[in-house]
Write an enzyme that holds these catalytic residues in place. Structure first.
Site, PDB file in Angstrom:
ATOM      1  N   HIS A  20       0.908  -1.166  -0.120  1.00 52.72           N
ATOM      2  CA  HIS A  20      -0.258   0.413   0.201  1.00 52.72           C
ATOM      3  C   HIS A  20       1.092   0.986  -0.384  1.00 52.72           C
ATOM      4  CE1 HIS A  20      -4.500   1.580   0.606  1.00 52.72           C
ATOM      5  NE2 HIS A  20      -2.893   2.533   0.993  1.00 52.72           N
ATOM      6  N   ASP A  24       1.449   9.296  -6.084  1.00 50.77           N
ATOM      7  CA  ASP A  24       0.831  10.492  -5.544  1.00 50.77           C
ATOM      8  C   ASP A  24       1.566  11.001  -4.540  1.00 50.77           C
ATOM      9  OD1 ASP A  24      -1.021   9.233  -5.057  1.00 50.77           O
ATOM     10  OD2 ASP A  24      -2.486  10.816  -5.298  1.00 50.77           O
ATOM     11  N   GLY A 181     -10.061   7.330  -2.562  1.00 48.42           N
ATOM     12  CA  GLY A 181     -10.332   8.516  -2.106  1.00 48.42           C
ATOM     13  C   GLY A 181     -12.068   8.601  -1.083  1.00 48.42           C
ATOM     14  N   HIS A 208      -9.704   0.336  -1.118  1.00 47.48           N
ATOM     15  CA  HIS A 208      -9.595   1.452   0.806  1.00 47.48           C
ATOM     16  C   HIS A 208     -10.886   0.696   0.981  1.00 47.48           C
ATOM     17  CE1 HIS A 208      -6.089   3.795  -1.605  1.00 47.48           C
ATOM     18  NE2 HIS A 208      -5.789   4.086  -0.271  1.00 47.48           N
ATOM     19  N   GLU A 211     -10.961   2.572   6.388  1.00 47.05           N
ATOM     20  CA  GLU A 211     -10.563   3.654   7.046  1.00 47.05           C
ATOM     21  C   GLU A 211     -11.099   4.858   6.987  1.00 47.05           C
ATOM     22  OE1 GLU A 211      -6.717   6.940   4.868  1.00 47.05           O
ATOM     23  OE2 GLU A 211      -7.695   5.537   3.464  1.00 47.05           O
ATOM     24  N   ASP A 308       1.517   3.951   2.989  1.00 48.52           N
ATOM     25  CA  ASP A 308       1.080   4.570   1.975  1.00 48.52           C
ATOM     26  C   ASP A 308       1.274   5.651   1.895  1.00 48.52           C
ATOM     27  OD1 ASP A 308      -2.103   5.297   1.409  1.00 48.52           O
ATOM     28  OD2 ASP A 308      -2.518   6.187   3.765  1.00 48.52           O
TER      29      ASP A 308
END
Length: 368
Positions: A20, A24, A181, A208, A211, A308
């Site tokens: 993970h 960016d 997102g 995802h 979280e 992350d």
């Protein structure tokens, strides 16, 4: 030598697997400065150290939506073939420096089209950077394997298109699919047709979940998204009841969802520093010692540890593992366990995973 050790071993020298890791979210501050200068983008700081500190400060908001706003800058400098190629190349070199021998880099191509690139051109630019870096690493007598996880933005409406993009590149660098997102209000079932297409094509997905949203998010990821791994999955701990009984005996009760995730060894892509920054663990406390990662590991969940976003969290996989040693007194066996959990969850062939598992075991044994 890094400042992080376990049982007298420098953690940076251990072979690692990163599942993970956001492209960016892993730019070098100096690279952001130089790419921003090329396109005339104004930044909140004018030197690398100050810019790195700005990203860290902005990311310590306790809010996932606020945390995500820092990506407006990083994606802005990744809108050209040159920018994507450079960022991908440096990312892989940084993985190798971190001791990573297998990594999956996730990113959302749909966010990199503002300066005229097509989706395919964007993916090809990233792959070219990855391959150049792999060659450089090998020229120095080391090895690293890296694949792309193609992400769709869950709050937008291009998931079907991005799924097809991933499938077009499945033999050219893409190893899996993801959705990223804001979680709350945007469940995987909203993108059901994309996940259906991927499942029919036998293409793996990680989602995802757990979280920015709770157990419903995880359940939807597993069943609507057919997720083979959970991106974070931290809040599966909401389905675990811990009771203190007489004589200091601890009784732990798992709910049906937690039992499902544990019994089927669905990998949890946990990212401790990031989870603290975004408020993911706020219900348990406000320090890394409050993170449920240790409880999950001790209960037998398929825990993995990940950076992350290296830039936003000012971190590396070496650092994340080192923090777990400091917070929970993990030893070398614990670090090997979470690394082998990551191997088992990697989106590559069985033969490659077996080879990678042997490489990890040999690497740990050599340092014992």
């Amino acid at each position: 030598m890094s400042r992080y050790e376990v049982d007298g071993v420098d953690i940076q020298t251990l072979p690692k697997v990163s599942l993970h890791d956001h492209l960016d979210g892993g730019l070098r501050p100096q690279t952001v400065l130089e790419l921003a200068d090329e396109i005339g983008l104004e930044l909140p700081a004018s030197d690398a150290d100050a810019l790195g500190a700005w990203f860290a400060a902005q990311s310590n908001s306790g809010s996932l939506p606020e945390y995500l706003k820092t990506f407006d800058i990083t994606t802005a400098v990744m809108q050209t073939e040159h920018g994507l190629h450079r960022v991908a190349k440096e990312f892989v070199l940084d993985l190798a420096e971190d001791g990573v021998v297998y990594g999956e880099i996730r990113w959302a191509p749909e966010q990199h089209l503002q300066r005229g690139l097509s989706l395919d051109q964007a993916v090809e630019a990233v792959q070219a950077g990855i391959e150049e870096a792999i060659d450089l690493v090998e020229s120095h007598g080391r090895g690293i394997r890296v694949g792309q996880l193609i992400s769709a933005m869950r709050h937008l409406d291009r998931a079907d298109e991005i799924a097809e993009l991933a499938l077009r590149h499945r033999d050219k660098g893409a190893v899996g699919f993801d959705i990223a997102g804001p979680e709350a209000g945007f469940p995987p079932s909203r993108l059901a047709s994309a996940f259906d297409r991927l499942a029919r094509a036998h293409f793996p997905a990680t989602v995802h979940a757990g979280e920015g949203d709770g157990l419903a998010s995880i359940e939807d990821a597993l069943f609507a998204g057919r997720a083979l791994r959970l991106g974070h999955g931290t809040r599966i701990a909401e389905d675990i009841e811990v009771e203190q009984e007489r004589d200091d005996a601890i009784v732990v009760r798992l709910g049906e969802l937690a039992e499902w995730v544990k019994d089927r060894q669905i990998p949890l892509e946990l990212s401790p520093s990031s989870n603290l920054q975004t408020g993911t663990i706020a219900q348990w406390g406000d320090s890394l010692e409050d993170h449920p990662i240790d409880l999950l590991l001790q209960l037998g969940f398929a825990v993995t540890v990940n950076p992350d976003n290296r830039l936003q969290s000012g971190t590396t996989l070496t650092r994340e593992l080192g923090l777990m040693v400091e917070a929970f007194e993990w030893d070398l066996d614990d670090l090997e366990e979470v690394t082998q959990n990551a191997v088992a969850g990697a989106f590559c062939s069985l033969e490659e995973r077996e080879e990678l598992a042997d490489e990890i075991a040999d690497g740990f044994d050599d340092l014992r």
